[in-house]
Design an enzyme around this catalytic site. Structure first.
Site, PDB file in Angstrom:
ATOM      1  CD  GLU A  93      -1.118  -0.200   3.686  1.00 37.95           C
ATOM      2  OE1 GLU A  93      -2.180  -0.814   3.515  1.00 37.95           O
ATOM      3  OE2 GLU A  93      -0.754   0.269   4.760  1.00 37.95           O
ATOM      4  CB  CYS A 106       3.196   6.967   3.459  1.00 33.71           C
ATOM      5  SG  CYS A 106       3.751   5.674   4.557  1.00 33.71           S
ATOM      6  CB  CYS A 113       8.150  -6.112   7.574  1.00 37.63           C
ATOM      7  SG  CYS A 113       9.642  -5.447   8.374  1.00 37.63           S
ATOM      8  CB  CYS A 117       7.562  -4.130  15.200  1.00 37.26           C
ATOM      9  SG  CYS A 117       9.192  -3.642  14.618  1.00 37.26           S
ATOM     10  CB  CYS A 120       4.213  -3.260  12.934  1.00 37.84           C
ATOM     11  SG  CYS A 120       4.228  -3.032  11.152  1.00 37.84           S
ATOM     12  CG  HIS A 226       8.772   1.926  18.571  1.00 37.98           C
ATOM     13  ND1 HIS A 226       7.947   2.960  18.173  1.00 37.98           N
ATOM     14  CD2 HIS A 226       9.176   1.318  17.430  1.00 37.98           C
ATOM     15  CE1 HIS A 226       7.849   2.954  16.857  1.00 37.98           C
ATOM     16  NE2 HIS A 226       8.589   1.989  16.384  1.00 37.98           N
ATOM     17  CB  CYS A 354       1.818   0.487   9.405  1.00 37.74           C
ATOM     18  SG  CYS A 354       2.903   1.861   9.450  1.00 37.74           S
TER      19      CYS A 354
HETATM   20  N1  SAH Z   1      10.124  -0.452   8.862  1.00 36.78           N
HETATM   21  C1  SAH Z   1      10.321   0.941   9.048  1.00 36.78           C
HETATM   22  C2  SAH Z   1       9.382   1.796   8.235  1.00 36.78           C
HETATM   23  C3  SAH Z   1       7.959   1.347   8.115  1.00 36.78           C
HETATM   24  S1  SAH Z   1       6.982   1.445   9.563  1.00 36.78           S
HETATM   25  C4  SAH Z   1      10.254   1.308  10.520  1.00 36.78           C
HETATM   26  O1  SAH Z   1       9.846   0.466  11.310  1.00 36.78           O
HETATM   27  O2  SAH Z   1      10.646   2.409  10.859  1.00 36.78           O
HETATM   28  C5  SAH Z   1       6.735   3.208   9.736  1.00 36.78           C
HETATM   29  C6  SAH Z   1       6.400   3.663  11.134  1.00 36.78           C
HETATM   30  O3  SAH Z   1       5.089   3.217  11.532  1.00 36.78           O
HETATM   31  C7  SAH Z   1       7.356   3.103  12.183  1.00 36.78           C
HETATM   32  O4  SAH Z   1       7.775   4.103  13.073  1.00 36.78           O
HETATM   33  C8  SAH Z   1       6.498   2.087  12.869  1.00 36.78           C
HETATM   34  O5  SAH Z   1       6.965   1.855  14.156  1.00 36.78           O
HETATM   35  C9  SAH Z   1       5.135   2.704  12.848  1.00 36.78           C
HETATM   36  N2  SAH Z   1       4.038   1.755  13.070  1.00 36.78           N
HETATM   37  C10 SAH Z   1       3.962   0.467  12.698  1.00 36.78           C
HETATM   38  N3  SAH Z   1       2.788  -0.079  13.083  1.00 36.78           N
HETATM   39  C11 SAH Z   1       2.101   0.882  13.714  1.00 36.78           C
HETATM   40  C12 SAH Z   1       0.822   0.945  14.326  1.00 36.78           C
HETATM   41  N4  SAH Z   1       0.010  -0.110  14.366  1.00 36.78           N
HETATM   42  N5  SAH Z   1       0.432   2.106  14.879  1.00 36.78           N
HETATM   43  C13 SAH Z   1       1.251   3.187  14.822  1.00 36.78           C
HETATM   44  N6  SAH Z   1       2.451   3.202  14.264  1.00 36.78           N
HETATM   45  C14 SAH Z   1       2.889   2.061  13.709  1.00 36.78           C
HETATM   46 FE1  SF4 Z   2       8.733  -3.933   9.845  1.00 35.30          FE
HETATM   47 FE2  SF4 Z   2       6.523  -2.894  10.862  1.00 35.30          FE
HETATM   48 FE3  SF4 Z   2       8.667  -3.187  12.404  1.00 35.30          FE
HETATM   49 FE4  SF4 Z   2       8.667  -1.317  10.470  1.00 35.30          FE
HETATM   50  S1  SF4 Z   2       7.353  -1.376  12.273  1.00 35.30           S
HETATM   51  S2  SF4 Z   2      10.304  -2.797  10.951  1.00 35.30           S
HETATM   52  S3  SF4 Z   2       7.419  -2.370   8.920  1.00 35.30           S
HETATM   53  S4  SF4 Z   2       7.496  -4.839  11.456  1.00 35.30           S
END
Ligand code: SAH
Ligand code: SF4
Length: 392
Positions: A93, A106, A113, A117, A120, A226, A354
């Site tokens: 997306e 974005c 991925c 995390c 996410c 985080h 995300c």
């Molecule tokens: N992988 C990279 C970039 C993609 S995620 C990274 O982790 O930085 C982009 C941002 O969205 C990151 O800061 C991530 O921590 C945040 N993010 C992911 N899932 C989320 C969620 N459910 N709610 C809010 N922020 C989220």
């Molecule tokens: Fe991957 Fe989501 Fe963690 Fe970013 S926040 S590194 S997209 S798992």
């Protein structure tokens, strides 16, 4: 089999090499590159200032191949989200976020991925594959020219997208080889002409690649922090086991050494009762001001904070911090002199955060099952009283 080269895969150097292979001079490559990226052309026949002989050669050897669009959703606040088909049942997306004075896109870097995390939804889907340079660029190419077509400015050539953030699906620094040529096309004056500070790579902390990015293409860097300590960060961002906070912050310092007027944007996803207490905010201040890891030689990092209200999804077992807790957290950082913003939640009505929609397309590698097994470990993290708040 179609062996035509997709020209979206090539930065200007790559296109110049391709044109040289066709016996064409470099300025032809520049013309072609401008047609594609600045004017959104995909048909060589429309490129009227290229010689007919070149257009004919291109038609048999090359193409401008966009990604098939699975859906386009527009939110009441103007946010637009596209879901692109990248084959094999995978979708990525791309989200456009309009603001008064600028537009931000974005962009995704991977299908799924591998970092995994906890908070996410992309991480919960597991890893499918890296996107190619062309698939990364195709998101910008399509969004820019689509927005010009539907919202005007098609004729003037004035751009719609002023900022690109690599904050969609995937960890861009785990797809480094494809990322860098895509960044070059975003920055190139003959491509999208975005300034170095208007292209942001966001990373969960792939330390060696932070160093390489500094040397190869030092765009703006956002680091997803985080947590203020290794124990909690390991639970939230498993990559922390490989690259703990002291190493990550040292890499941030090295990044800034190369760009003395820049700063790092630390992203911090606010999770109710997990990482949102005032004590944790104070620990964070100590960390980035160089007091927590001083014994390991880590000094202060020039930074801003961006607090992201968690976008909840059921499988995470996590909740968004209540608004007042986010504000109190921000206050601690601000009082310590750190510029702090709270991300506005945009496009909530179309799930423009995300991995939310693409998650419904496929659970790639049974990651959800593995995640729910790991949650047992995660739940020993103490929950503050008041946990269980609903999203504001
Ligand atoms: N992988 C990279 C970039 C993609 S995620 C990274 O982790 O930085 C982009 C941002 O969205 C990151 O800061 C991530 O921590 C945040 N993010 C992911 N899932 C989320 C969620 N459910 N709610 C809010 N922020 C989220
Ligand atoms: Fe991957 Fe989501 Fe963690 Fe970013 S926040 S590194 S997209 S798992």
């Amino acid at each position: 089999m179609d062996t035509r080269v997709n020209l979206l895969e090539l930065d200007l150097e790559g296109l110049a090499a391709f044109c040289a292979g066709l016996g064409e001079k470099r300025f032809r490559a520049t013309q072609l590159y401008r047609w594609i990226h600045q004017r959104g052309a995909s048909q060589f026949d429309a490129m009227t200032d290229l010689a007919r002989s070149l257009r004919d050669k291109l038609a048999t050897r090359a193409e401008v191949r966009a990604l098939p669009v699975l859906s386009e959703h527009q939110s009441a606040d103007g946010t637009v989200k596209w879901l692109f088909d990248v084959g094999g049942g995978n979708a990525v997306e791309t989200v456009f976020i309009p603001e008064v004075d600028r537009g931000t896109l974005c962009v995704s870097s991977q299908a799924g991925c591998a970092v995994g995390c906890r908070f996410c939804s992309t991480g919960h889907q597991g890893f499918s594959r890296n996107l190619t340079t062309g698939e990364i660029v195709a998101q910008l190419w399509f969004a820019e020219h689509r927005l010009r077509a539907v919202r005007g400015r098609g004729d003037t050539g004035e751009r719609r997208i002023d900022n690109v953030v690599m904050m969609g699906m995937g960890e861009p620094l785990q797809n480094y080889g494809a990322l860098v040529p895509a960044l070059r096309t975003m920055l190139d004056d003959h491509g999208y002409g975005l300034s170095r500070r208007r292209v942001t790579v966001s990373t969960s902390g792939v330390v060696p690649m932070i160093d390489r990015l500094r040397d190869d293409c030092p765009v703006a860097l956002a680091v997803s922090l985080h947590a203020p300590d290794d124990a909690l960060r390991e639970h939230l961002v498993p990559l922390n086991r490989k690259y703990p906070l002291a190493e990550l912050l040292a890499a941030c310092q090295r990044y800034l050494d190369a760009a003395p007027r820049d700063f790092i944007t630390f992203e911090y996803c606010m999770l109710d009762g997990v990482n949102d207490s005032p004590e944790q905010a104070r620990a964070l201040v100590a960390l980035v001001q160089g007091r927590a890891e001083a014994s390991r030689g880590v000094g202060a990092v020039r930074c801003k904070f961006n607090l992201i209200p968690f976008n909840p999804f059921p499988a995470s077992g996590l909740l968004r911090s209540p608004r007042e807790r986010v504000l109190a957290f921000a206050e601690v950082l601000q009082e310590a002199g750190i510029v702090t913003t709270i991300r506005k939640t945009r496009g909530d009505d179309i799930d423009a955060a995300c991995g939310q929609l693409a998650g419904e397309v496929q659970d790639r590698t049974q990651a959800r099952e593995r995640m729910s097994q790991r949650r047992a470990v995660f739940e020993i993290v103490p929950q503050a009283p008041g946990a269980g708040a609903v999203r504001p």
